[in-house]
Design a protein around this motif. Structure first.
Motif, PDB file in Angstrom:
ATOM      1  N   TYR A  84      63.235  41.202   1.838  1.00 36.39           N
ATOM      2  CA  TYR A  84      63.764  40.500   0.670  1.00 36.39           C
ATOM      3  C   TYR A  84      65.237  40.160   0.811  1.00 36.39           C
ATOM      4  O   TYR A  84      65.805  39.471  -0.031  1.00 36.39           O
ATOM      5  CB  TYR A  84      63.565  41.348  -0.589  1.00 36.39           C
ATOM      6  CG  TYR A  84      64.083  42.762  -0.464  1.00 36.39           C
ATOM      7  CD1 TYR A  84      65.424  43.062  -0.637  1.00 36.39           C
ATOM      8  CD2 TYR A  84      63.219  43.807  -0.146  1.00 36.39           C
ATOM      9  CE1 TYR A  84      65.900  44.345  -0.496  1.00 36.39           C
ATOM     10  CE2 TYR A  84      63.683  45.105  -0.015  1.00 36.39           C
ATOM     11  CZ  TYR A  84      65.019  45.371  -0.182  1.00 36.39           C
ATOM     12  OH  TYR A  84      65.484  46.659  -0.035  1.00 36.39           O
ATOM     13  N   MET A 221      57.347  45.208  -4.631  1.00 38.29           N
ATOM     14  CA  MET A 221      56.673  43.962  -4.273  1.00 38.29           C
ATOM     15  C   MET A 221      55.165  44.190  -4.299  1.00 38.29           C
ATOM     16  O   MET A 221      54.666  45.163  -3.721  1.00 38.29           O
ATOM     17  CB  MET A 221      57.127  43.484  -2.890  1.00 38.29           C
ATOM     18  CG  MET A 221      58.613  43.183  -2.817  1.00 38.29           C
ATOM     19  SD  MET A 221      59.189  42.825  -1.124  1.00 38.29           S
ATOM     20  CE  MET A 221      58.263  41.349  -0.739  1.00 38.29           C
ATOM     21  N   ARG A 222      54.475  43.285  -4.971  1.00 38.54           N
ATOM     22  CA  ARG A 222      53.026  43.435  -5.111  1.00 38.54           C
ATOM     23  C   ARG A 222      52.335  43.403  -3.745  1.00 38.54           C
ATOM     24  O   ARG A 222      52.651  42.580  -2.885  1.00 38.54           O
ATOM     25  CB  ARG A 222      52.465  42.322  -5.998  1.00 38.54           C
ATOM     26  CG  ARG A 222      50.996  42.564  -6.405  1.00 38.54           C
ATOM     27  CD  ARG A 222      50.495  41.502  -7.361  1.00 38.54           C
ATOM     28  NE  ARG A 222      51.334  41.369  -8.552  1.00 38.54           N
ATOM     29  CZ  ARG A 222      51.331  42.221  -9.581  1.00 38.54           C
ATOM     30  NH1 ARG A 222      50.529  43.286  -9.550  1.00 38.54           N
ATOM     31  NH2 ARG A 222      52.123  42.014 -10.617  1.00 38.54           N
ATOM     32  N   GLY A 223      51.383  44.326  -3.587  1.00 45.92           N
ATOM     33  CA  GLY A 223      50.629  44.391  -2.350  1.00 45.92           C
ATOM     34  C   GLY A 223      51.328  45.159  -1.255  1.00 45.92           C
ATOM     35  O   GLY A 223      50.789  45.302  -0.146  1.00 45.92           O
ATOM     36  N   GLN A 224      52.541  45.660  -1.548  1.00 45.27           N
ATOM     37  CA  GLN A 224      53.279  46.375  -0.510  1.00 45.27           C
ATOM     38  C   GLN A 224      53.664  47.797  -0.928  1.00 45.27           C
ATOM     39  O   GLN A 224      53.429  48.734  -0.189  1.00 45.27           O
ATOM     40  CB  GLN A 224      54.522  45.582  -0.093  1.00 45.27           C
ATOM     41  CG  GLN A 224      54.155  44.214   0.486  1.00 45.27           C
ATOM     42  CD  GLN A 224      55.293  43.630   1.292  1.00 45.27           C
ATOM     43  OE1 GLN A 224      55.998  44.324   2.004  1.00 45.27           O
ATOM     44  NE2 GLN A 224      55.479  42.320   1.175  1.00 45.27           N
ATOM     45  N   TYR A 248      61.520  42.044  -7.852  1.00 45.33           N
ATOM     46  CA  TYR A 248      61.735  41.195  -6.679  1.00 45.33           C
ATOM     47  C   TYR A 248      62.377  39.875  -7.099  1.00 45.33           C
ATOM     48  O   TYR A 248      61.871  39.175  -7.972  1.00 45.33           O
ATOM     49  CB  TYR A 248      60.380  40.957  -6.016  1.00 45.33           C
ATOM     50  CG  TYR A 248      60.382  40.150  -4.750  1.00 45.33           C
ATOM     51  CD1 TYR A 248      61.405  40.257  -3.819  1.00 45.33           C
ATOM     52  CD2 TYR A 248      59.318  39.292  -4.465  1.00 45.33           C
ATOM     53  CE1 TYR A 248      61.383  39.523  -2.646  1.00 45.33           C
ATOM     54  CE2 TYR A 248      59.275  38.551  -3.293  1.00 45.33           C
ATOM     55  CZ  TYR A 248      60.309  38.668  -2.386  1.00 45.33           C
ATOM     56  OH  TYR A 248      60.271  37.938  -1.233  1.00 45.33           O
ATOM     57  N   TRP A 256      60.209  34.304  -1.643  1.00 44.59           N
ATOM     58  CA  TRP A 256      59.842  34.809  -2.971  1.00 44.59           C
ATOM     59  C   TRP A 256      58.696  33.997  -3.545  1.00 44.59           C
ATOM     60  O   TRP A 256      58.592  32.779  -3.341  1.00 44.59           O
ATOM     61  CB  TRP A 256      61.052  34.723  -3.905  1.00 44.59           C
ATOM     62  CG  TRP A 256      60.828  35.294  -5.273  1.00 44.59           C
ATOM     63  CD1 TRP A 256      61.056  36.568  -5.670  1.00 44.59           C
ATOM     64  CD2 TRP A 256      60.335  34.593  -6.428  1.00 44.59           C
ATOM     65  NE1 TRP A 256      60.740  36.724  -7.002  1.00 44.59           N
ATOM     66  CE2 TRP A 256      60.286  35.525  -7.497  1.00 44.59           C
ATOM     67  CE3 TRP A 256      59.925  33.289  -6.678  1.00 44.59           C
ATOM     68  CZ2 TRP A 256      59.866  35.187  -8.779  1.00 44.59           C
ATOM     69  CZ3 TRP A 256      59.483  32.941  -7.946  1.00 44.59           C
ATOM     70  CH2 TRP A 256      59.464  33.893  -8.985  1.00 44.59           C
ATOM     71  N   GLN A 259      53.699  35.519  -7.479  1.00 41.63           N
ATOM     72  CA  GLN A 259      52.567  36.417  -7.261  1.00 41.63           C
ATOM     73  C   GLN A 259      53.003  37.748  -6.647  1.00 41.63           C
ATOM     74  O   GLN A 259      52.261  38.738  -6.722  1.00 41.63           O
ATOM     75  CB  GLN A 259      51.506  35.749  -6.365  1.00 41.63           C
ATOM     76  CG  GLN A 259      51.899  35.567  -4.913  1.00 41.63           C
ATOM     77  CD  GLN A 259      52.767  34.347  -4.648  1.00 41.63           C
ATOM     78  OE1 GLN A 259      53.175  33.657  -5.585  1.00 41.63           O
ATOM     79  NE2 GLN A 259      53.046  34.068  -3.383  1.00 41.63           N
ATOM     80  N   LYS A 260      54.194  37.789  -6.047  1.00 42.62           N
ATOM     81  CA  LYS A 260      54.694  39.042  -5.463  1.00 42.62           C
ATOM     82  C   LYS A 260      55.469  39.892  -6.467  1.00 42.62           C
ATOM     83  O   LYS A 260      55.796  41.042  -6.198  1.00 42.62           O
ATOM     84  CB  LYS A 260      55.606  38.739  -4.267  1.00 42.62           C
ATOM     85  CG  LYS A 260      54.927  38.026  -3.113  1.00 42.62           C
ATOM     86  CD  LYS A 260      55.939  37.764  -2.003  1.00 42.62           C
ATOM     87  CE  LYS A 260      55.316  36.990  -0.849  1.00 42.62           C
ATOM     88  NZ  LYS A 260      56.319  36.703   0.227  1.00 42.62           N
TER      89      LYS A 260
END
Length: 386
Positions: A84, A221-224, A248, A256, A259-260
């Motif tokens: 990021y 962060m989504r998915g992480q 984020y 960026w 969705q994250k």
């Protein structure tokens, strides 16, 4: 509101002489017209709120905010490559000759402190890799008689441990240590480097050394790493740390996407499902960036930096000077002014103060929404400073 006597008497005569059913309407018309005449008069123009020029401090903007918090980036270099912060392809580093020298950093800091800054944070890049970082903190510590109260630093913690005692002795009050995962494998994915254990040990040792505060910055962060939020909260059980979950944010090169983004409400709901009514809200601090909470009975606390879903622009008290000497009055703004060039042209302190004041007076009321920000040009985070 006072009209000349002939005008006042003439209107009164009209109202008295008119038919009774028209008197209220004429009276209303009289007051409306009188107000317009008064507002248009030269005396009114000089004294109306729109035209008065009250004294605004050098570090004050046009929206009543006073900027007593200065963040100084002391390097663009870093020993990590966080997703990021640093674009995957890297960045073009500014030539060393174009970066602020230690003396220039201290001069800028002194000028700001003399105008009312009482809190300075060193950022980067990674400030701890700067060879003279301890001497730099000593130099800032010498500004305390002018009004400086707090010196802090944002760091990734990788090279921090051996410098912790020296920085504390030099005058460092507090640390923000970035750590986005406690999992060594995921740490490598996030930062493109090894070193998770070094950061965890730095956090523990900093807490034990008696720093006024140790904060742990977690970009979610989504998915992480959103699944690790409860584990980070659990860090506050035995250690007096403040874990801060950061939404984020978009910067150049960090890919960026909405969705994250994991908003703070979603994170808080997840924590509440784990801890129930043991989650306690803490009072908001002045010029807050973090919405604070704690788990009943735990030593530390946690909070959320909600720049994307609930901005805190109305209370903003921060300005930034980047490693190349550019002044940035808003993290998400793309207008800058070079203090380095002023100093190297031989500008006096008074000229620099005037430039700072003008820049702050141009600061906007608030930054744009997240979707607009993601399309606006800005520096990569590593070249701004955390």
């Amino acid at each position: 509101m006072r009209l000349p006597t002939p005008v006042r008497n003439g209107w009164r005569a009209c109202v008295l002489d008119c038919r009774p059913q028209h008197a209220p309407r004429l009276a209303s018309l009289f007051h409306t017209t009188a107000r317009r005449l008064v507002d248009a008069s030269p005396t009114s123009a000089r004294s109306s709120p729109e035209n008065t020029q009250p004294h605004v401090p050098v570090l004050g903007d046009l929206f009543g905010r006073f900027h007593n918090y200065l963040r100084i980036s002391v390097t663009e270099r870093c020993n990590l490559r966080c997703q990021y912060c640093m674009p995957e392809e890297g960045i073009d580093l500014t030539e060393n000759s174009q970066l602020l020298s230690s003396d220039e950093i201290i001069r800028v800091a002194r000028i700001f402190v003399q105008q009312g800054v009482d809190k300075i944070r060193l950022t980067g890049g990674e400030p701890s890799i700067r060879k003279d970082i301890v001497d730099l903190v000593h130099g800032l510590d010498a500004l305390r008689p002018l009004g400086l109260k707090q010196i802090a630093m944002t760091t990734n913690g990788i090279a921090l441990r051996r410098k912790l005692p020296l920085l504390r002795q030099a005058g460092m009050n507090g640390l923000n240590i970035s750590l986005d995962t406690r999992n060594p494998r995921k740490f490598e994915l996030f930062t493109r480097r090894k070193g998770c254990e070094h950061v965890l040990r730095a956090i523990s040792e900093a807490s034990a050394l008696g720093y006024d505060f140790v904060k742990v910055n977690v970009v979610v962060m989504r998915g992480q790493n959103e699944d690790e939020v409860p584990a980070f909260v659990e860090m506050t059980h035995d250690e007096r740390v403040d874990v801060r979950f950061i939404e984020y944010m978009p910067f150049d090169g960090n890919k960026w996407g909405r969705q994250k983004l994991v908003g703070y409400r979603e994170m808080l709901d997840g924590i509440t499902r784990v801890y129930g009514d043991r989650v306690e809200r803490l009072p908001l601090e002045a010029n807050h960036t973090s919405k604070g909470f704690r788990i009943a009975g735990y030593k530390g606390q946690f909070g959320f930096i909600t720049s994307m879903t609930q901005s805190f622009c109305s209370d903003c008290n921060r300005v930034r000077v980047m490693a190349d000497g550019n002044l940035k009055v808003c993290l998400f703004g793309n207008t800058e002014v070079s203090l380095r060039d002023l100093m190297r042209r031989g500008a006096s302190d008074a000229e620099i103060v005037e430039t700072i004041s003008q820049a702050i007076k141009r600061k906007k009321r608030a930054h744009a929404g997240m979707d607009i920000l993601s399309q606006m040009p800005n520096r990569p985070m590593i070249k701004i400073g955390g």
